[in-house]
Write a protein that holds these residues in place. Structure first.
Motif, PDB file in Angstrom:
ATOM      1  N   HIS A 279      15.764   3.853  10.801  1.00 22.59           N
ATOM      2  CA  HIS A 279      14.525   3.122  10.530  1.00 22.59           C
ATOM      3  C   HIS A 279      13.346   3.720  11.297  1.00 22.59           C
ATOM      4  O   HIS A 279      12.280   3.961  10.724  1.00 22.59           O
ATOM      5  CB  HIS A 279      14.702   1.644  10.900  1.00 22.59           C
ATOM      6  CG  HIS A 279      13.411   0.887  10.946  1.00 22.59           C
ATOM      7  ND1 HIS A 279      12.623   0.691   9.836  1.00 22.59           N
ATOM      8  CD2 HIS A 279      12.738   0.318  11.989  1.00 22.59           C
ATOM      9  CE1 HIS A 279      11.532   0.022  10.181  1.00 22.59           C
ATOM     10  NE2 HIS A 279      11.576  -0.222  11.478  1.00 22.59           N
TER      11      HIS A 279
ATOM     12  N   GLU B  68      12.454   7.206   9.997  1.00 24.89           N
ATOM     13  CA  GLU B  68      11.700   7.139   8.734  1.00 24.89           C
ATOM     14  C   GLU B  68      10.264   6.662   8.999  1.00 24.89           C
ATOM     15  O   GLU B  68       9.311   7.162   8.403  1.00 24.89           O
ATOM     16  CB  GLU B  68      12.434   6.215   7.745  1.00 24.89           C
ATOM     17  CG  GLU B  68      11.758   6.015   6.402  1.00 24.89           C
ATOM     18  CD  GLU B  68      11.298   7.323   5.732  1.00 24.89           C
ATOM     19  OE1 GLU B  68      11.996   8.344   5.832  1.00 24.89           O
ATOM     20  OE2 GLU B  68      10.205   7.309   5.101  1.00 24.89           O
ATOM     21  N   LEU B  69      10.131   5.712   9.919  1.00 27.08           N
ATOM     22  CA  LEU B  69       8.793   5.206  10.255  1.00 27.08           C
ATOM     23  C   LEU B  69       7.909   6.320  10.833  1.00 27.08           C
ATOM     24  O   LEU B  69       6.736   6.450  10.462  1.00 27.08           O
ATOM     25  CB  LEU B  69       8.944   4.039  11.232  1.00 27.08           C
ATOM     26  CG  LEU B  69       7.697   3.290  11.703  1.00 27.08           C
ATOM     27  CD1 LEU B  69       7.996   1.798  11.839  1.00 27.08           C
ATOM     28  CD2 LEU B  69       7.202   3.818  13.040  1.00 27.08           C
TER      29      LEU B  69
ATOM     30  N   ASP C  50       8.343   9.513  10.279  1.00 27.11           N
ATOM     31  CA  ASP C  50       8.098  10.438   9.158  1.00 27.11           C
ATOM     32  C   ASP C  50       6.940   9.924   8.300  1.00 27.11           C
ATOM     33  O   ASP C  50       6.077  10.686   7.870  1.00 27.11           O
ATOM     34  CB  ASP C  50       9.376  10.572   8.321  1.00 27.11           C
ATOM     35  CG  ASP C  50       9.550  11.998   7.792  1.00 27.11           C
ATOM     36  OD1 ASP C  50       8.601  12.800   7.921  1.00 27.11           O
ATOM     37  OD2 ASP C  50      10.617  12.293   7.244  1.00 27.11           O
ATOM     38  N   GLN C  51       6.943   8.618   8.088  1.00 25.30           N
ATOM     39  CA  GLN C  51       5.861   8.006   7.293  1.00 25.30           C
ATOM     40  C   GLN C  51       4.517   8.205   7.994  1.00 25.30           C
ATOM     41  O   GLN C  51       3.516   8.559   7.371  1.00 25.30           O
ATOM     42  CB  GLN C  51       6.171   6.523   7.111  1.00 25.30           C
ATOM     43  CG  GLN C  51       5.226   5.809   6.152  1.00 25.30           C
ATOM     44  CD  GLN C  51       5.340   4.297   6.293  1.00 25.30           C
ATOM     45  OE1 GLN C  51       6.360   3.772   6.741  1.00 25.30           O
ATOM     46  NE2 GLN C  51       4.277   3.590   5.936  1.00 25.30           N
ATOM     47  N   VAL C  52       4.506   8.000   9.320  1.00 26.11           N
ATOM     48  CA  VAL C  52       3.271   8.225  10.099  1.00 26.11           C
ATOM     49  C   VAL C  52       2.810   9.670   9.914  1.00 26.11           C
ATOM     50  O   VAL C  52       1.626   9.931   9.688  1.00 26.11           O
ATOM     51  CB  VAL C  52       3.512   7.923  11.595  1.00 26.11           C
ATOM     52  CG1 VAL C  52       2.383   8.464  12.455  1.00 26.11           C
ATOM     53  CG2 VAL C  52       3.693   6.426  11.816  1.00 26.11           C
ATOM     54  N   CYS C  53       3.748  10.600   9.982  1.00 24.68           N
ATOM     55  CA  CYS C  53       3.393  12.019   9.817  1.00 24.68           C
ATOM     56  C   CYS C  53       2.783  12.247   8.448  1.00 24.68           C
ATOM     57  O   CYS C  53       1.778  12.950   8.318  1.00 24.68           O
ATOM     58  CB  CYS C  53       4.613  12.913  10.025  1.00 24.68           C
ATOM     59  SG  CYS C  53       5.143  12.978  11.743  1.00 24.68           S
ATOM     60  N   ARG C  54       3.388  11.673   7.417  1.00 24.87           N
ATOM     61  CA  ARG C  54       2.847  11.860   6.052  1.00 24.87           C
ATOM     62  C   ARG C  54       1.444  11.283   5.975  1.00 24.87           C
ATOM     63  O   ARG C  54       0.543  11.888   5.389  1.00 24.87           O
ATOM     64  CB  ARG C  54       3.775  11.210   5.014  1.00 24.87           C
ATOM     65  CG  ARG C  54       5.111  11.937   4.858  1.00 24.87           C
ATOM     66  CD  ARG C  54       5.872  11.494   3.606  1.00 24.87           C
ATOM     67  NE  ARG C  54       6.242  10.088   3.618  1.00 24.87           N
ATOM     68  CZ  ARG C  54       7.377   9.599   4.144  1.00 24.87           C
ATOM     69  NH1 ARG C  54       8.257  10.408   4.696  1.00 24.87           N
ATOM     70  NH2 ARG C  54       7.640   8.307   4.101  1.00 24.87           N
ATOM     71  N   GLU C  55       1.238  10.132   6.594  1.00 22.69           N
ATOM     72  CA  GLU C  55      -0.096   9.520   6.596  1.00 22.69           C
ATOM     73  C   GLU C  55      -1.114  10.403   7.319  1.00 22.69           C
ATOM     74  O   GLU C  55      -2.301  10.362   7.029  1.00 22.69           O
ATOM     75  CB  GLU C  55      -0.051   8.132   7.261  1.00 22.69           C
ATOM     76  CG  GLU C  55       0.611   7.074   6.395  1.00 22.69           C
ATOM     77  CD  GLU C  55       0.974   5.799   7.164  1.00 22.69           C
ATOM     78  OE1 GLU C  55       1.667   4.957   6.598  1.00 22.69           O
ATOM     79  OE2 GLU C  55       0.554   5.671   8.340  1.00 22.69           O
TER      80      GLU C  55
ATOM     81  N   THR D  70       3.675  17.741   8.028  1.00 28.10           N
ATOM     82  CA  THR D  70       5.078  17.918   7.680  1.00 28.10           C
ATOM     83  C   THR D  70       5.871  17.912   8.983  1.00 28.10           C
ATOM     84  O   THR D  70       5.556  18.663   9.898  1.00 28.10           O
ATOM     85  CB  THR D  70       5.295  19.271   6.982  1.00 28.10           C
ATOM     86  OG1 THR D  70       4.391  19.340   5.881  1.00 28.10           O
ATOM     87  CG2 THR D  70       6.721  19.416   6.491  1.00 28.10           C
TER      88      THR D  70
ATOM     89  N   SER E  55       0.514   5.775  16.533  1.00 30.41           N
ATOM     90  CA  SER E  55       0.658   5.104  15.243  1.00 30.41           C
ATOM     91  C   SER E  55       2.048   4.469  15.107  1.00 30.41           C
ATOM     92  O   SER E  55       2.186   3.364  14.597  1.00 30.41           O
ATOM     93  CB  SER E  55       0.442   6.090  14.094  1.00 30.41           C
ATOM     94  OG  SER E  55      -0.839   6.640  14.168  1.00 30.41           O
TER      95      SER E  55
ATOM     96  N   LYS F  93       2.875   0.487  14.598  1.00 34.13           N
ATOM     97  CA  LYS F  93       3.666  -0.090  13.490  1.00 34.13           C
ATOM     98  C   LYS F  93       4.835  -0.905  14.023  1.00 34.13           C
ATOM     99  O   LYS F  93       5.143  -1.993  13.520  1.00 34.13           O
ATOM    100  CB  LYS F  93       4.199   1.034  12.593  1.00 34.13           C
ATOM    101  CG  LYS F  93       3.158   1.642  11.644  1.00 34.13           C
ATOM    102  CD  LYS F  93       3.811   2.726  10.777  1.00 34.13           C
ATOM    103  CE  LYS F  93       2.792   3.587  10.055  1.00 34.13           C
ATOM    104  NZ  LYS F  93       2.123   2.930   8.931  1.00 34.13           N
TER     105      LYS F  93
END
Ligand SMILES: [Zn+2]
Length: 423
Positions: free
Chosen positions: A346, A349-350, A352-357, A361, A415, A419
């Protein structure tokens, strides 16, 4: 190439780098032409001065400060629901002799700046956010690494810990008390689930991110080392007089054992299985004497403890054969065996999501060096954020991380903490 323009939480990079530079000046090391040499051994005057300076920085933000009996220090920004398990970040500030200025410190000062950035943005956490300065991640003084996180997680017996001695035969109990950290070490232990989440920011200490041109690594698991000592007893004698058919040469047996370890490690086919025989003491150690006794020390690491043990089982089968064939006696002593830690899918992934935002990469990767997070995993779901360091170099004065990478890592950390603190 990613830029920092998409970053939503403004990191005060100049201040952060200035603070890292200030922290590097609390050192016992002689200046080095290669870079900034730092020696900061736990509970020395420099360590205590660095701790006092950090406390001042945290108090300036009105974060509550708590210290436990082994000197783990907690800086807490209270959430709107302070009774919920907090979200925590942190690392260490101790440095082995003649090391660099980024190992550990990036996670401590980066963690502080991440909290300040969240605060400046007007963010109000639901869960408290805590920065933790962990005592003695390095084994320099008392011979055992991650002292603070081991005690917090109940991985090290408090009585044994208090009896650990340094090079001058001073016990930890005496040294910590003199440094102002009193009370029983039992009291340093935290309950499982004490934290909602733990995220540690750290330099990679390896070359992969730099090589691949990626600014962020997300750690999915931390390999744990096991240490073994092998004593091989043979039969010594005169190098000229002892005939070859009659020999029980301990060093020849040791050579076969080392190669057996390498062969079975390679045979796993797993990139995460690594084994090293790093020392070899030969007795009597004379050029004209057949070795009668050899002591080898093995460090074997894996993210999968079952696989690590399967290598050891295969090695033991070879040892049995070796003893018979070479007529030597080989004994095995387990020095230590820590469990590897898997990061929380979890939190991974969180992040990774921050990185995408952030338009970044990230590389998912294993940490082959161990960190306090290995033990924090017993208290909370964990993850780690890695940033590149030049040439993968660490534990040396020329250890270097780029200011923009430190800033980016801190921004991703901020970030992620934000979250997690509203979950
Ligand atoms: Zn470190």
């Amino acid at each position: 190439m990613q830029t920092t323009t998409e970053i939503t939480l403004p990191i005060d990079a100049d201040r952060l780098i200035a603070e890292l530079t200030t922290l590097s000046q609390f050192t016992d090391a002689e200046p080095s032409p290669d870079g900034t040499a730092v020696t900061r051994v736990v509970f020395t005057a420099d360590d205590l001065r660095a701790r006092a300076w950090l406390k001042g920085l945290a108090q300036a933000e009105s974060f509550a400060v708590r210290e436990d009996a082994v000197g783990n220090t907690f800086f807490r920004w209270a959430g709107s629901q302070p009774d919920l398990p907090a979200v925590a970040t942190g690392s260490h500030i101790d440095a082995i002799p003649h090391a660099g200025m980024y190992d550990g410190t990036v996670g401590v000062l980066g963690g502080l700046e991440a909290m300040r950035a969240l605060k400046r943005s007007g963010f109000q956490p639901r869960r408290s956010i805590e920065l933790v300065l962990l005592t003695s991640e390095e084994p320099t003084r008392f011979g055992i690494g991650c002292l603070g996180s081991r005690l917090m997680s109940g991985t090290l017996d408090p009585t044994r810990a208090d009896g650990l001695i340094d090079a001058t035969e001073k016990k930890l109990a005496e040294v910590r008390t003199a440094a102002g950290f009193t009370g029983t070490l039992e009291s340093a232990r935290l309950a499982p689930c004490h934290y909602h989440a733990w995220v540690e920011l750290h330099i990679e200490q390896g070359p992969l991110l730099e090589r691949e041109g990626l600014p962020i690594g997300i750690v999915t698991g931390i390999a744990a080392p096991a240490g073994y000592r092998f004593t091989i007893e043979g039969f010594g004698g005169h190098a000229g007089a002892l005939l070859m058919p009659d020999r029980k040469d301990a060093l020849c047996a040791a050579a076969e054992l080392i190669l057996s370890i390498e062969r079975h490690t390679l045979a796993t086919g797993a990139i995460d299985t690594v084994a090293t025989v790093g020392t070899c003491d030969v007795h009597p150690g004379a050029v004209n004497s057949v070795p009668s006794r050899v002591i080898l020390q093995l460090d074997i690491r894996d993210t999968d403890p079952t696989r690590r043990e399967s290598v050891m089982q295969a090695v033991r089968a070879d040892i049995a054969e070796l003893q018979t064939r070479r007529k030597v006696k080989i004994s095995e002593t387990l020095v230590n065996a820590d469990e590897p830690a898997m990061c929380s899918p979890h939190i991974v992934e969180l992040i990774d999501q921050v990185c995408r935002e952030h338009g970044l990469t990230a590389k998912r990767m294993v940490s082959r060096a161990y960190h306090d997070s290995l033990f924090m995993a017993r208290l909370a779901p964990i993850a780690m954020i890695f940033i590149p360091c030049r040439g993968g170099v660490s534990h040396r004065p020329d250890e270097f991380a780029k200011p923009e990478d430190i800033s980016l890592g801190t921004s991703v950390l901020a970030s992620a903490l934000g979250k997690l603190a509203v979950e």
